[in-house]
Design a protein around this motif. Structure first.
Motif, short mmCIF file in Angstrom:
data_model
loop_
_atom_site.label_atom_id
_atom_site.label_comp_id
_atom_site.label_asym_id
_atom_site.label_seq_id
_atom_site.Cartn_x
_atom_site.Cartn_y
_atom_site.Cartn_z
N GLN A 49 0.01 7.76 1.52
CA GLN A 49 1.10 7.47 0.59
C GLN A 49 1.84 8.76 0.29
OE1 GLN A 49 -1.33 5.93 -2.54
NE2 GLN A 49 -1.22 3.82 -1.81
N SER A 85 4.59 -6.21 5.96
CA SER A 85 5.76 -5.34 6.06
C SER A 85 6.65 -5.48 4.83
CB SER A 85 6.54 -5.74 7.33
OG SER A 85 7.46 -4.75 7.66
N LEU A 138 7.21 4.46 6.50
CA LEU A 138 5.79 4.16 6.27
C LEU A 138 5.58 2.66 6.20
CD1 LEU A 138 4.88 6.76 3.48
CD2 LEU A 138 4.00 6.78 5.82
N SER A 139 6.50 1.97 5.50
CA SER A 139 6.33 0.52 5.31
C SER A 139 6.52 -0.24 6.62
CB SER A 139 7.27 0.00 4.23
OG SER A 139 8.58 -0.02 4.72
N LEU A 140 7.18 0.38 7.58
CA LEU A 140 7.33 -0.26 8.89
C LEU A 140 6.10 0.00 9.77
CD1 LEU A 140 11.08 0.54 9.59
CD2 LEU A 140 10.11 -1.73 9.28
N GLY A 141 5.18 0.81 9.26
CA GLY A 141 3.95 1.07 9.99
C GLY A 141 3.94 2.40 10.72
N ARG A 186 0.14 -1.98 7.13
CA ARG A 186 1.59 -2.03 6.88
C ARG A 186 2.34 -2.69 8.03
NH1 ARG A 186 1.44 4.11 4.87
NH2 ARG A 186 0.42 3.76 2.87
N ARG A 187 1.76 -2.67 9.23
CA ARG A 187 2.40 -3.37 10.35
C ARG A 187 2.21 -4.88 10.20
NH1 ARG A 187 1.32 0.77 15.47
NH2 ARG A 187 2.40 2.51 14.47
N THR A 217 0.80 -1.24 0.00
CA THR A 217 0.00 0.00 0.00
C THR A 217 0.84 1.29 0.00
OG1 THR A 217 -0.34 0.26 2.39
CG2 THR A 217 -1.94 -1.11 1.22
N LEU A 218 2.08 1.19 -0.47
CA LEU A 218 2.86 2.42 -0.62
C LEU A 218 2.47 3.13 -1.91
CD1 LEU A 218 6.41 1.28 0.54
CD2 LEU A 218 4.77 2.67 1.80
N GLN A 219 1.76 2.40 -2.74
CA GLN A 219 1.30 2.92 -4.03
C GLN A 219 -0.09 2.30 -4.26
OE1 GLN A 219 4.74 2.49 -6.51
NE2 GLN A 219 3.57 2.95 -8.33
N SER A 220 -0.95 2.98 -5.02
CA SER A 220 -2.29 2.42 -5.28
C SER A 220 -2.37 1.84 -6.68
CB SER A 220 -3.35 3.49 -5.12
OG SER A 220 -3.42 3.89 -3.78
N PRO A 270 -4.25 2.11 6.72
CA PRO A 270 -2.95 1.82 6.11
C PRO A 270 -1.85 1.52 7.12
CG PRO A 270 -3.71 4.05 5.55
CD PRO A 270 -4.83 3.38 6.27
N ILE A 271 -1.89 2.18 8.26
CA ILE A 271 -0.82 1.98 9.26
C ILE A 271 -0.89 0.56 9.83
CG2 ILE A 271 0.09 2.77 11.49
CD1 ILE A 271 -1.19 5.56 10.60
#
Lengths: 219, 265
Positions: free
Chosen positions: B252, A81, B162-165, A77-78, A52-55, A73-74
């Protein structure tokens, strides 16, 4: 049985160019999926969309049966990863990096756990205070991967994490991957160009010109 | 006050204008290509300063609170508009800049008025507002430039966080701190060198006007404290309000770009 992750006709377009087209596959819980393809084939875009860093611009992706769009999203992403190729390390020391996952969760840093994690990847426990500028390429990669697993995710996406490393460091990273999958029950999605990693892949997905060209399961 | 020492005749002004010819000659001889800009700059400065001079003379003479407030707001709006021009596409920076400058100027000037260090009269309010707003404007402009540069240069680090949350604030914090520091740096630096390298404009102006230098220094110390407060407040607000423009609703990273998009053939 419901898959952990389901992609259906996922596509991505940017500036009128098609980067990904109609990508569909599923990932089961605790599976190891290896994705390969030539440079510019769209595999990094695919995993950035998965994390989800990009759509995506078309198609659907579900995680645990729910569209990824419906997750915070948070929190997502946890759970899913993403570890970058040639990661940048934060701050000044190894500790600054391993502490970040605790800081973002407003939890006290678990020094003992961090030291154990370091020794498990063949790094001395006193590496915690080591300056990141003194780390070798392989050591940097190991520290970066540890950041992703200080709190175990459900899925770990690794983008060419062994690229440019020597054989010894590659072996250490491979051992880390095996342990994450077998001991910590983490589902792994591995992007690679490495022939050895492709040969040993249990499931190999091939992306070519943004399209899925192969999905081979080997036992 | 010895006001006679401040009188300047039209002849003196014309003679001073001769100094511009030196600059023009250097520009011409060294082929700097700035002659046109210099002439326009000089003419604009003359016209603008005369207009402001007569306007201030009128406003100070009528001493009307409403008119004073309107002028203060015009200064703040202009400062906000100019700060926005440095944002290179960061969304909503006109209102962010105006808001940050309004609050930073309002708090510092308001505090000094409430403590009776300053009087709410146009002769004091308008120049002081100008000083606070312009310093805030410069600080906020630097903050925007730094945000743009660092979000571009440290894109991967932000993405990794961000990718780590991390949430968008946690993932940008190192850039936010750096940007606030950059915004405040010129004010902090000039504070450190005050009296050694620079004799600030206000203090020099008061001494010029015949005020006791010690009294002028006390005023300058107050202004320095106000400037530090105004730039820190302005920088913090502008940075914390504007960094969200680097993200979309899905958390993002979306880098703003003021550059025209490339055409695809």
């Amino acid at each position: 049985m419901m898959s952990l992750i389901d992609l259906e006709n996922v596509g991505f377009q940017a500036d009128g160019q098609t980067i990904l087209k109609d990508i569909s596959f599923s990932v089961e819980e605790q599976e190891i999926v290896t994705i390969t393809g030539a440079s510019g084939s769209g595999k990094s875009t695919l995993v950035r969309i998965l994390s989800t860093l990009q759509s995506r611009t078309s198609g659907t992706i579900t995680y645990k049966g729910k569209s990824i769009d419906d997750y915070d999203p948070i929190q997502y992403r946890r759970e899913v990863s993403y570890c970058f190729q040639q990661p940048s390390l934060f701050g000044d020391t190894v500790k600054d990096n391993l502490q970040f996952p605790y800081d973002i969760r407003n939890q006290a840093f678990d020094v003992k756990r961090a030291q154990e994690a370091l020794t498990a990847v063949d790094l001395n426990s006193n590496y915690l205070d080591k300056a990141i500028t003194e780390l070798s390429g392989g050591e940097r990669q190991r520290v970066a991967m540890l950041r992703n697993v200080m709190f175990y995710p459900q899925v770990l996406i690794m983008d060419e994490v062994t690229a440019g490393l020597d054989e010894d460091n590659k072996q250490i990273i491979h051992k880390m991957m095996t342990r994450f999958n077998q001991n910590d029950h983490i589902t792994l999605i591995i992007i690679t160009h490495d022939q050895d990693e492709m040969d040993h892949a249990k499931r190999l997905i091939t992306i070519e010109n943004g399209q899925l060209k192969g999905d081979e399961r080997r036992e | 006050m010895n006001s006679s020492s401040l009188q300047i005749s039209n002849t003196s002004l014309i003679l001073a204008a001769g100094l511009v010819l030196i600059a023009l000659y250097i520009g011409y001889r060294e082929k700097l290509g700035i002659d046109r800009d210099m002439i326009i700059g000089v003419l604009r400065a003359i016209v603008q300063l005369y207009i402001v001079g007569y306007l201030l003379k009128y406003v100070i003479k009528v001493d009307n609170i409403f008119l004073t407030v309107v002028l203060m707001l015009i200064i703040i709006f202009n400062a906000g508009y100019n700060a926005m021009k440095r944002s290179q596409g960061i969304p909503n920076t006109l209102w962010i800049s105006i808001g940050a400058i309004f609050i930073s100027t309002g708090v510092t000037v308001g505090a000094m008025v409430l403590t009776h260090a300053l009087k709410f009269i146009p002769a004091q309010m308008i120049p002081i507002t100008g000083m606070m707003a312009s310093q805030s404007m410069v600080a906020i402009g630097l903050c925007y430039r730094n945000l743009n540069t660092n979000f571009h240069d440290e894109r991967q680090q932000v993405l990794e966080k961000l990718s780590l949350g991390g949430n968008i604030k946690q993932s940008s914090m190192h850039i936010l701190r750096e940007s606030i520091k950059t915004g405040m740096q010129p004010t902090v630096d000039s504070t450190k060198t005050m009296g050694i390298v620079t004799l600030p404009g206000m203090m020099s102006g008061l001494i010029f006007a015949g005020i006791d230098p010690v009294y002028a220094i006390e005023y300058q110390i107050m202004i320095t404290f106000m400037l530090l407060a105004a730039t820190s407040l302005g920088s913090v607000m502008a940075v914390y309000w504007s960094y969200k423009g680097f993200y979309n609703r899905e958390d993002q990273l979306v880098l703003p770009t003021s550059a025209p998009k490339k055409k695809h053939h």
